[in-house]
Design an enzyme around this catalytic site. Structure first.
Site, short mmCIF file in Angstrom:
data_model
loop_
_atom_site.label_atom_id
_atom_site.label_comp_id
_atom_site.label_asym_id
_atom_site.label_seq_id
_atom_site.Cartn_x
_atom_site.Cartn_y
_atom_site.Cartn_z
N GLY A 17 0.99 -1.08 0.14
CA GLY A 17 -0.11 0.05 0.20
C GLY A 17 0.91 1.22 -0.09
O GLY A 17 2.10 1.12 -0.05
N GLU A 18 0.14 2.33 -0.20
CA GLU A 18 0.93 3.84 0.14
C GLU A 18 0.06 4.68 0.81
O GLU A 18 -0.92 4.83 0.86
CB GLU A 18 1.22 4.17 -1.46
CG GLU A 18 0.25 4.54 -2.07
CD GLU A 18 0.43 4.95 -3.52
OE1 GLU A 18 0.64 6.26 -3.71
OE2 GLU A 18 0.57 4.05 -4.51
N GLY A 19 0.76 5.75 1.41
CA GLY A 19 0.10 6.70 1.88
C GLY A 19 0.72 8.08 1.48
O GLY A 19 1.44 8.16 0.52
N GLY A 20 0.40 9.13 2.38
CA GLY A 20 0.63 10.42 1.63
C GLY A 20 2.40 10.78 1.75
O GLY A 20 2.96 11.44 0.62
N MET A 21 2.88 9.95 2.48
CA MET A 21 4.39 10.25 2.27
C MET A 21 5.20 9.09 2.30
O MET A 21 6.60 9.16 2.36
CB MET A 21 4.87 10.79 3.80
CG MET A 21 4.05 12.15 4.10
SD MET A 21 4.74 12.72 5.81
CE MET A 21 6.25 13.20 5.46
N VAL A 24 4.49 1.13 1.17
CA VAL A 24 4.63 0.01 2.18
C VAL A 24 4.89 -1.40 1.37
O VAL A 24 3.98 -1.51 0.63
CB VAL A 24 3.72 -0.15 3.09
CG1 VAL A 24 4.29 -1.33 4.21
CG2 VAL A 24 3.42 1.28 3.96
N LYS A 39 8.74 0.17 5.17
CA LYS A 39 7.70 1.51 4.82
C LYS A 39 9.06 2.36 4.28
O LYS A 39 10.00 2.75 4.95
CB LYS A 39 7.34 2.33 6.00
CG LYS A 39 6.66 3.44 5.62
CD LYS A 39 6.33 4.35 6.86
CE LYS A 39 4.85 3.87 7.72
NZ LYS A 39 4.39 4.77 8.46
N ASP A 134 -3.37 9.74 14.89
CA ASP A 134 -3.97 9.66 13.56
C ASP A 134 -4.66 8.31 13.71
O ASP A 134 -4.82 7.21 12.80
CB ASP A 134 -3.15 9.56 12.47
CG ASP A 134 -3.73 9.81 11.21
OD1 ASP A 134 -4.67 10.07 11.25
OD2 ASP A 134 -3.08 9.12 10.25
#
Length: 293
Positions: A17-21, A24, A39, A134
């Site tokens: 997956g991926e996030g804003g920064m 993974v 990460k 968060d």
């Protein structure tokens, strides 16, 4: 990065997956023969000193965490070509957010047990003066625990904040990146005021509301409208959406979402105990009692 090696030690298997920064990946630790999650800071942010500082700070904080219901950081590394990465245990399981989509509102006993486990993990972090800031269903992993049961593990202390005055930390949070997820942020976090453990308790109350009803306690056509509603209005009640929900347990959950921090449970442990007591489920109380001592 799939099929590549990082630092000649971690063989990347697939992207998770991926996030804003960050991105993974699942990887194999060739030294230890274990599967891990890695990460990696987004390459475009690796050159940003603030982002690098935040990731290093995340690692420094999360390496201090050691609890069965918190995902810890094993290692912080940097490749020769400047990629910065964190290594974590690979957890086989399902995100709470995905489970909610799949099965809808949760049975009370199952949900209360997971919430008590999350409270236990948060309390451990709070005792180290670390606030998650968060908390949301996407940051809770449900991991098989045997006997057909799942346990809840709090993930991603990526926005974690050590709760002490520090000019450097203040600078890092003023980079224009919204720290937190609007639907789950406490009123004091929305206003940019100082936050503490009670902000996590508020967020967990919102998580619980969604877990049991499939709805959020504040409605709006946009994230901004939802935030404004949270500052100006009162949350919906659980029994509006689920008439058979235990009244005493509803009162406990509603207290966690009080606008004023002083009106909420003051510690995650207190919240967990109140949830278990007002649910009146002896079998759940017996299983989670050791976590809430």
């Amino acid at each position: 990065l799939t099929s590549q090696r990082i630092d000649n030690r971690y063989e990347v298997v697939r992207r998770l997956g991926e996030g804003g920064m960050s991105y993974v990946y699942e990887a194999k630790d060739l030294t230890r023969g274990e599967t891990v999650a890695i990460k990696i800071l987004s390459p475009k942010l690796s050159a940003d000193k603030n982002s690098v500082q935040r990731l290093r700070r995340e690692a420094g904080l999360a390496m201090r965490l050691d609890h069965p219901h918190v995902c810890r950081i094993l290692r912080l590394g940097e490749t020769e070509d400047g990629l910065i990465y964190l290594v974590m245990p690979y957890l086989e399981g399902e995100l709470l957010s995905d489970r909610e989509v799949k099965v809808g509102p949760m049975p009370v006993a199952m949900g209360v047990e997971w919430l008590a486990e999350i409270c236990s993990g948060l309390h451990h972090a709070h005792q180290l003066n670390i606030v998650h800031r968060d908390l949301k269903p996407e940051n809770v992993m449900l991991v098989p625990a045997g006997n057909g049961r799942d346990k809840a593990v709090v993930m991603d202390f990526g926005l974690a904040k050590e709760n002490r005055p520090d000019a450097e930390l203040s600078k890092l949070t003023a980079t224009g990146i919204i720290l937190g997820t609007p639907e789950f942020m406490s009123p004091e976090q929305i206003r940019g005021r100082p936050i503490d453990a009670r902000s996590d308790i508020y967020a967990l109350g919102v998580v619980a509301f969604e877990m049991f009803t499939g709805k959020l306690p504040f409605q709006g056509r946009s994230a901004q409208e939802v935030m404004i509603a949270r500052l100006r209005g009162k949350p919906a009640t659980l029994r509006q959406y689920r008439g058979d929900f235990p009244a005493a347990l509803e009162a406990t959950l509603m207290r966690s979402m009080a606008a004023e921090p002083d009106e909420r449970p003051q510690t995650a442990l207190e919240f967990g105990r109140a949830l278990v007591e007002t649910a009146h489920l002896p079998e759940v109380r017996e299983r989670v009692a050791p976590l809430l001592r």
